[in-house]
Design a protein around this motif. Structure first.
Motif, PDB file in Angstrom:
ATOM      1  N   GLN A 254       6.585   7.179   0.722  1.00  0.00           N
ATOM      2  CA  GLN A 254       6.519   6.939   2.168  1.00  0.00           C
ATOM      3  C   GLN A 254       7.880   6.464   2.652  1.00  0.00           C
ATOM      4  O   GLN A 254       8.264   6.689   3.778  1.00  0.00           O
ATOM      5  N   LYS A 255       8.599   5.760   1.756  1.00  0.00           N
ATOM      6  CA  LYS A 255       9.896   5.232   2.122  1.00  0.00           C
ATOM      7  C   LYS A 255      10.856   5.383   0.955  1.00  0.00           C
ATOM      8  O   LYS A 255      10.450   5.269  -0.206  1.00  0.00           O
ATOM      9  N   VAL A 256      12.124   5.639   1.257  1.00  0.00           N
ATOM     10  CA  VAL A 256      13.139   5.795   0.218  1.00  0.00           C
ATOM     11  C   VAL A 256      14.334   4.914   0.571  1.00  0.00           C
ATOM     12  O   VAL A 256      14.781   4.880   1.724  1.00  0.00           O
ATOM     13  N   LEU A 257      14.829   4.205  -0.444  1.00  0.00           N
ATOM     14  CA  LEU A 257      16.040   3.403  -0.270  1.00  0.00           C
ATOM     15  C   LEU A 257      17.111   3.964  -1.196  1.00  0.00           C
ATOM     16  O   LEU A 257      16.828   4.265  -2.360  1.00  0.00           O
ATOM     17  N   VAL A 258      18.311   4.136  -0.677  1.00  0.00           N
ATOM     18  CA  VAL A 258      19.393   4.676  -1.502  1.00  0.00           C
ATOM     19  C   VAL A 258      20.370   3.560  -1.834  1.00  0.00           C
ATOM     20  O   VAL A 258      20.903   2.898  -0.939  1.00  0.00           O
ATOM     21  N   LEU A 259      20.576   3.361  -3.137  1.00  0.00           N
ATOM     22  CA  LEU A 259      21.562   2.377  -3.611  1.00  0.00           C
ATOM     23  C   LEU A 259      22.813   3.128  -4.035  1.00  0.00           C
ATOM     24  O   LEU A 259      22.732   4.187  -4.655  1.00  0.00           O
ATOM     25  N   ASN A 260      23.965   2.561  -3.721  1.00  0.00           N
ATOM     26  CA  ASN A 260      25.227   3.149  -4.168  1.00  0.00           C
ATOM     27  C   ASN A 260      26.180   1.998  -4.476  1.00  0.00           C
ATOM     28  O   ASN A 260      26.411   1.148  -3.610  1.00  0.00           O
ATOM     29  N   TYR A 261      26.688   1.950  -5.693  1.00  0.00           N
ATOM     30  CA  TYR A 261      27.532   0.815  -6.114  1.00  0.00           C
ATOM     31  C   TYR A 261      26.881  -0.527  -5.763  1.00  0.00           C
ATOM     32  O   TYR A 261      27.534  -1.435  -5.266  1.00  0.00           O
ATOM     33  N   GLY A 262      25.570  -0.644  -5.991  1.00  0.00           N
ATOM     34  CA  GLY A 262      24.876  -1.918  -5.795  1.00  0.00           C
ATOM     35  C   GLY A 262      24.566  -2.274  -4.362  1.00  0.00           C
ATOM     36  O   GLY A 262      23.971  -3.320  -4.099  1.00  0.00           O
TER      37      GLY A 262
ATOM     38  N   MET B 198      14.305  14.274  -7.752  1.00  0.00           N
ATOM     39  CA  MET B 198      14.265  14.214  -6.284  1.00  0.00           C
ATOM     40  C   MET B 198      13.042  14.879  -5.687  1.00  0.00           C
ATOM     41  O   MET B 198      12.511  14.410  -4.683  1.00  0.00           O
ATOM     42  N   SER B 199      12.569  15.988  -6.291  1.00  0.00           N
ATOM     43  CA  SER B 199      11.393  16.623  -5.669  1.00  0.00           C
ATOM     44  C   SER B 199      10.178  15.711  -5.801  1.00  0.00           C
ATOM     45  O   SER B 199       9.372  15.606  -4.867  1.00  0.00           O
ATOM     46  N   LEU B 200      10.070  15.003  -6.923  1.00  0.00           N
ATOM     47  CA  LEU B 200       8.975  14.033  -7.093  1.00  0.00           C
ATOM     48  C   LEU B 200       9.089  12.927  -6.039  1.00  0.00           C
ATOM     49  O   LEU B 200       8.128  12.598  -5.341  1.00  0.00           O
ATOM     50  N   VAL B 201      10.275  12.362  -5.919  1.00  0.00           N
ATOM     51  CA  VAL B 201      10.497  11.268  -4.957  1.00  0.00           C
ATOM     52  C   VAL B 201      10.149  11.715  -3.536  1.00  0.00           C
ATOM     53  O   VAL B 201       9.428  11.029  -2.818  1.00  0.00           O
ATOM     54  N   MET B 202      10.659  12.877  -3.156  1.00  0.00           N
ATOM     55  CA  MET B 202      10.474  13.322  -1.771  1.00  0.00           C
ATOM     56  C   MET B 202       9.015  13.687  -1.498  1.00  0.00           C
ATOM     57  O   MET B 202       8.541  13.588  -0.385  1.00  0.00           O
ATOM     58  N   GLU B 203       8.301  14.101  -2.551  1.00  0.00           N
ATOM     59  CA  GLU B 203       6.899  14.469  -2.345  1.00  0.00           C
ATOM     60  C   GLU B 203       5.992  13.250  -2.176  1.00  0.00           C
ATOM     61  O   GLU B 203       5.079  13.263  -1.345  1.00  0.00           O
ATOM     62  N   ILE B 204       6.242  12.191  -2.960  1.00  0.00           N
ATOM     63  CA  ILE B 204       5.222  11.136  -2.974  1.00  0.00           C
ATOM     64  C   ILE B 204       5.592   9.854  -2.230  1.00  0.00           C
ATOM     65  O   ILE B 204       4.732   9.022  -2.031  1.00  0.00           O
TER      66      ILE B 204
ATOM     67  N   GLY C 167       0.779  -1.246   0.000  1.00  0.00           N
ATOM     68  CA  GLY C 167       0.000   0.000   0.000  1.00  0.00           C
ATOM     69  C   GLY C 167       0.804   1.286   0.000  1.00  0.00           C
ATOM     70  O   GLY C 167       0.230   2.363   0.146  1.00  0.00           O
ATOM     71  N   ILE C 168       2.118   1.200  -0.183  1.00  0.00           N
ATOM     72  CA  ILE C 168       2.922   2.429  -0.124  1.00  0.00           C
ATOM     73  C   ILE C 168       3.611   2.729  -1.460  1.00  0.00           C
ATOM     74  O   ILE C 168       3.639   1.897  -2.357  1.00  0.00           O
ATOM     75  N   ILE C 169       4.170   3.936  -1.528  1.00  0.00           N
ATOM     76  CA  ILE C 169       5.076   4.278  -2.632  1.00  0.00           C
ATOM     77  C   ILE C 169       6.486   4.193  -2.050  1.00  0.00           C
ATOM     78  O   ILE C 169       6.832   4.930  -1.127  1.00  0.00           O
ATOM     79  N   PHE C 170       7.246   3.258  -2.555  1.00  0.00           N
ATOM     80  CA  PHE C 170       8.587   2.969  -2.054  1.00  0.00           C
ATOM     81  C   PHE C 170       9.562   3.339  -3.169  1.00  0.00           C
ATOM     82  O   PHE C 170       9.520   2.761  -4.250  1.00  0.00           O
ATOM     83  N   SER C 171      10.414   4.324  -2.923  1.00  0.00           N
ATOM     84  CA  SER C 171      11.307   4.776  -4.001  1.00  0.00           C
ATOM     85  C   SER C 171      12.726   4.261  -3.812  1.00  0.00           C
ATOM     86  O   SER C 171      13.199   4.111  -2.685  1.00  0.00           O
ATOM     87  N   ILE C 172      13.367   4.017  -4.937  1.00  0.00           N
ATOM     88  CA  ILE C 172      14.768   3.604  -4.936  1.00  0.00           C
ATOM     89  C   ILE C 172      15.548   4.653  -5.726  1.00  0.00           C
ATOM     90  O   ILE C 172      15.234   4.914  -6.891  1.00  0.00           O
ATOM     91  N   ILE C 173      16.491   5.283  -5.050  1.00  0.00           N
ATOM     92  CA  ILE C 173      17.292   6.313  -5.714  1.00  0.00           C
ATOM     93  C   ILE C 173      18.767   5.914  -5.651  1.00  0.00           C
ATOM     94  O   ILE C 173      19.147   5.007  -4.903  1.00  0.00           O
TER      95      ILE C 173
END
Ligand SMILES: Nc1ncnc2c1ncn2[C@@H]1O[C@H](COP(=O)(O)OP(=O)(O)OP(=O)(O)O)[C@@H](O)[C@H]1O
Ligand SMILES: [Mg+2]
Length: 252
Positions: A219-227, A211-217, A29-35
């Motif tokens: 509920q959770k954000v995951l940050v990937l860096n070098y896999g 980023m403004s889209l991600v931060m606006e919508i 039920g959430i919007i989960f973003s991966i950046i």
């Protein structure tokens, strides 16, 4: 139980670890973003979740069931759908036909029945057309249904892809950079559309550089860096995380 659970996932391309030791779970039920920066492994992760690429190791669970080794069409049938970073639209087909492609996962008729145009097939085709039309309506495109996809503006084609991904009535939608190449008005419309998708009960996994889209919508954000997982949290937590700022947000 989480809707999606990823456990210790790894993908190697020769000597390169595109995804490494990655574990996370996504609640329903959430919007989960991966950046993450270019090449961080975001698209690779989507390809692993849909088994376009087989993982080198690790496991993926959807609704508690392991899907790691299931073929892509079975994963789709279980309720995972996606849009692509590069447009995957058939330009010589009409808009509704493009969307109908997304429903055919659900059709049950065999080849012989289709060739003979049995009444069951005709009925099913009607149902598929109806599902496709409803997806077009949801995405605000019903007026384009019979138009050829070729020649339509890019922003409309991006929405068409979303409609196709929704036509199979997924429970989890993976969106790979849906805002790429859109202008501000189109991005604002997309933002509303993603919110409505989530409100309709579809969990959204979103890969996005905006980023403004991600931060606006989200509920959770995951940050990937070098896999690897660099950080995970609410948009507020991610925006003030010093490691994230150093590795990523600070750059732009
Ligand atoms: N099929 C492949 N064969 C070899 N290397 C690959 C393959 N697919 C991806 N890679 C490599 O894996 C790494 C991760 O790529 P990926 O496309 O997942 O990044 P991304 O986070 O989606 O980047 P972007 O933001 O630019 O879309 C990159 O170094 C890429 O070159
Ligand atoms: Mg990518």
């Amino acid at each position: 139980m989480a809707l999606l659970e990823v456990k210790d996932l790894e993908k190697r391309f020769g000597g390169l670890k595109a995804i490494s030791g990655l574990s996370f779970s996504v609640e329903k039920g959430i919007i989960f973003s991966i950046i993450g920066p270019n090449g961080a492994g975001k698209t690779t992760l989507f390809n692993l979740l849909t088994n376009i690429y087989a993982p080198s190791s690790g496991a993926i669970f959807f609704k508690g069931k392991e899907i790691t080794k299931l073929p892509p069409f079975k994963i789709a049938r279980l309720g995972i759908s996606r849009t692509f970073q590069n447009l995957q639209v058939f330009l010589n087909m009409s808009v509704i036909e493009n969307v109908m492609v997304g429903c055919h996962l659900r059709s049950k008729s065999g080849l012989l029945a289709s060739a003979l145009r049995l009444p069951s097939v005709i009925k099913e085709e009607k149902m598929v057309r109806q599902m496709a039309y409803e997806a077009l309506e949801f995405c605000g495109l019903p007026q384009y249904a019979s138009r050829p996809a070729g020649g339509l503006p890019y922003g409309i084609l991006k929405k068409l892809e979303v409609a196709r991904s929704l036509a199979s009535r997924p429970e989890l939608l993976l969106m790979d950079e849906p805002a790429a190449g859109l202008n501000d008005t189109e991005t604002a419309e997309l933002c509303q559309l993603i919110k409505r998708i989530c409100d309709s009960g579809v969990t959204v996994l979103l890969v996005e550089h905006n980023m403004s889209l991600v931060m606006e919508i989200s509920q959770k954000v995951l940050v990937l860096n070098y896999g690897k997982l660099l950080a995970e949290g609410s948009p507020e937590e991610i925006q003030k995380n010093p490691e994230v700022i150093a590795a990523y947000l600070g750059e732009g």
